[in-house]
Design a protein around this motif. Structure first.
Motif, PDB file in Angstrom:
ATOM      1  N   GLN A 315       0.869  -1.188   0.000  1.00 47.12           N
ATOM      2  CA  GLN A 315       0.000   0.000   0.000  1.00 47.12           C
ATOM      3  C   GLN A 315       0.904   1.237   0.000  1.00 47.12           C
ATOM      4  O   GLN A 315       1.930   1.237   0.665  1.00 47.12           O
ATOM      5  CB  GLN A 315      -0.836   0.065   1.274  1.00 47.12           C
ATOM      6  CG  GLN A 315      -1.840  -1.045   1.439  1.00 47.12           C
ATOM      7  CD  GLN A 315      -2.462  -0.958   2.829  1.00 47.12           C
ATOM      8  OE1 GLN A 315      -3.302  -0.108   3.081  1.00 47.12           O
ATOM      9  NE2 GLN A 315      -2.033  -1.814   3.724  1.00 47.12           N
ATOM     10  N   ASN A 318      -0.934   4.055   4.048  1.00 48.21           N
ATOM     11  CA  ASN A 318      -1.283   3.114   5.105  1.00 48.21           C
ATOM     12  C   ASN A 318      -1.476   3.914   6.395  1.00 48.21           C
ATOM     13  O   ASN A 318      -0.583   4.649   6.803  1.00 48.21           O
ATOM     14  CB  ASN A 318      -0.145   2.084   5.264  1.00 48.21           C
ATOM     15  CG  ASN A 318      -0.485   0.980   6.241  1.00 48.21           C
ATOM     16  OD1 ASN A 318      -1.616   0.893   6.725  1.00 48.21           O
ATOM     17  ND2 ASN A 318       0.490   0.132   6.537  1.00 48.21           N
ATOM     18  N   ASN A 367      -4.782   4.456  -3.228  1.00 49.98           N
ATOM     19  CA  ASN A 367      -3.955   3.260  -3.458  1.00 49.98           C
ATOM     20  C   ASN A 367      -4.284   2.619  -4.801  1.00 49.98           C
ATOM     21  O   ASN A 367      -3.392   2.205  -5.541  1.00 49.98           O
ATOM     22  CB  ASN A 367      -4.163   2.251  -2.321  1.00 49.98           C
ATOM     23  CG  ASN A 367      -3.355   2.646  -1.097  1.00 49.98           C
ATOM     24  OD1 ASN A 367      -2.240   3.146  -1.201  1.00 49.98           O
ATOM     25  ND2 ASN A 367      -3.922   2.448   0.085  1.00 49.98           N
TER      26      ASN A 367
END
Ligand SMILES: Cc1cc2nc3c(=O)[nH]c(=O)nc-3n(C[C@H](O)[C@H](O)[C@H](O)COP(=O)(O)OP(=O)(O)OC[C@H]3O[C@@H](n4cnc5c(N)ncnc54)[C@H](O)[C@@H]3O)c2cc1C
Length: 494
Positions: A315, A318, A367
């Motif tokens: 990711q 995060n 993302n």
């Protein structure tokens, strides 16, 4: 949810200062921007070739091109010369800009391929203005010209330039080594960076620009890494700066060798050089020696080794941390995409800025967009390694026969079968880029869209000849690249 009022950037390499510049300029009074960096640790010190979207980013920030070029000793770049990639002794340029002129129903390569069957046998290169200007070593720009270009720049000077810009727009810089990262015990969100001096730097949103080490995104949040080394096996580079050469080509050189490739990036007062290689196929001493014996001019620095692993963080965003730059992953320096990626990431962040705190849909969308973009770039880079006829080393035999992502295999098959190529709206590399690289590395289509045969032959001849002639005339009037630099943005030698 905690509102975002304080943004803390960890790291002051190109990624850190690009982020600070964009946030301080665009979010002016809305958030405080603080950057922590450590001179003792330093930066990766490479990243000197760029691509055209950089101009858009600079426009967004209101950066004056001439001032920027003088400050960073920059030159112009019209593309990349790939030498020895399809096979030893072969060469092609992947240019910026458009090639030829197609129609709504058929892209230019179909007209070009049809023309070849009629005996109009000119290289596709002849239909690209930027490519012809690059080959001629000529360049000029004006507010009314449509030439597509990017820059070669000095990475250290660029970070300094952006630091000044950011500080003028209110960003605060703190010098010091981050010794510890404090997290909320319940949410695990980052609360503060604790420096070796004991100073605490608190924030609501943290941008990890700490380079390959991923101080926040990995060492603290353990986000995980998707390794792409099986597709992009180069994992090392030896780099050195050399004196400037007599000529200043307006393009980057990427010269393949038996275990990777070597770059040459011409700046105003020096040349950046690096040998990229797979450490499984070439040892560090041999790499160093190979680089040092293949320099055009005398070295100005000692050769330096950089190790990396191609891939990406699982990711990019995060919790309350976003990774930008090398901390988010690294594809390859081959198509100069890294600086672009974090410039675009900052723009994405500005569009999805979490003023009201971290909201999961927003984080997911950030993302998703970042991953789609990067995977398309990854495919384009793998293409350069996989599409080769080289058989002279274990490295190239591996690249030629390795399994590739299905998405790339599909693109190559489509082009090979019927000359078709496409580009989706969220994709960096344009159709023309794919066409130039696939043709340049020897993938000639077996067919094309027959619709173009409806154009009367005389009309097609005139169309193709017209493009070539116009390009020839315009390129003929351009000054040598060096001369334009001297007039437009010559830097002080210091
Ligand atoms: C071989 C190679 C060639 C490349 N060529 C190109 C290219 O031609 N074009 C391109 O677009 N990109 C290229 N790149 C990528 C480009 O160099 C990077 O994307 C760019 O320089 C940004 O790096 P960064 O800011 O993420 O990391 P870095 O430059 O490593 O900066 C990290 C920062 O974090 C700070 N830091 C780290 N730990 C701490 C700590 N504990 N406390 C305080 N501060 C800390 C450091 O001091 C530094 O300021 C290349 C990369 C490599 C490896």
């Amino acid at each position: 949810m905690q509102q975002v009022k304080k943004v803390v950037i960890a790291g002051g390499g190109t990624a850190g200062w690009v982020t600070a510049a964009a946030l301080s300029k665009q979010l002016a009074n809305l958030v405080d921007v603080t950057l922590v960096e450590s001179e003792e640790i330093g930066t990766v010190g490479v990243g000197e070739a760029t691509i055209p979207p950089m101009l858009v980013f600079h426009k967004l920030l209101g950066i004056d091109e001439q001032a920027f070029m003088r400050a960073t000793h920059a030159t112009f770049k019209l593309g990349i010369s790939f030498e020895g990639w399809g096979d030893i002794g072969e060469r092609y340029i992947h240019p910026f800009g458009t090639t030829g002129k197609g129609s709504f129903l058929a892209d230019f390569q179909h007209y070009w391929l049809h023309g070849k069957t009629l005996g109009i046998d000119y290289a596709i290169d002849d239909y690209c203005y930027e490519l012809q200007a690059a080959e001629a070593g000529r360049f000029a720009r004006s507010d009314s010209s449509s030439i597509s270009y990017a820059y070669h720049l000095d990475a250290g000077r660029y970070a300094k330039f952006l630091r000044e810009f950011s500080e003028q727009h209110g960003a605060r810089r703190i010098e010091g080594r981050i010794a510890r990262v404090e997290q909320d015990p319940d949410s695990q969100h980052i609360r503060a960076l604790v420096l070796a001096s004991g100073q605490r730097v608190e924030g609501d949103l943290f941008i990890d620009c700490s380079g390959f080490r991923g101080l926040l995104i990995e060492q603290t949040l353990q986000t995980g890494y998707e390794n792409w080394q099986h597709w992009l096996p180069c994992d090392s580079a030896v780099v050195v700066q050399t004196e400037s050469a007599d000529t200043l080509p307006p393009y980057t050189r990427a010269m393949a060798h038996d275990s990777g490739w070597q770059w040459r990036i011409p700046l105003q007062h020096r040349v950046g050089n690096g040998l990229v290689y797979s450490s499984a196929h070439l040892d560090d001493d041999s790499a160093r020696e190979r680089l040092m014996t293949n320099l055009e001019t005398a070295p100005l620095t000692e050769p330096r080794l950089i190790r990396y692993q191609t891939g990406r963080r699982k990711q990019f965003w995060n919790k309350n941390c976003i990774a930008m730059g090398l901390s988010s992953g690294f594809v390859e320096p081959l198509e100069s995409t890294s600086i672009y990626l974090f410039m675009n990431a900052v723009v994405r962040l500005l569009k999805l800025f979490p003023f009201n705190g971290m909201q999961s849909a927003q984080v997911d969308e950030y993302n998703r967009q970042s991953i789609v973009e990067l995977e398309k770039i990854r495919d384009f880079i793998i293409l350069h390694y996989h599409l080769t006829r080289r058989d002279d080393s274990a490295f190239w035999r591996y690249c030629r026969t390795m399994a590739i992502p299905d998405s790339l295999a599909q693109r190559m098959a489509l082009f090979h079968e019927c000359g078709q190529c496409f580009q989706s709206s969220d994709e960096l590399f344009r159709l023309e880029s794919w066409v130039h690289v696939m043709l340049g590395q020897g993938l000639m289509p077996q067919g094309y869209n027959q619709l173009v045969a409806a154009v009367p032959e005389a009309q097609l001849r005139q169309h193709l000849q017209g493009i070539r002639q116009t390009i020839g005339q315009v390129v003929g009037k351009l000054p040598p690249h060096q001369e334009f630099i001297r007039r437009y943005c010559q830097a002080e030698k210091n």
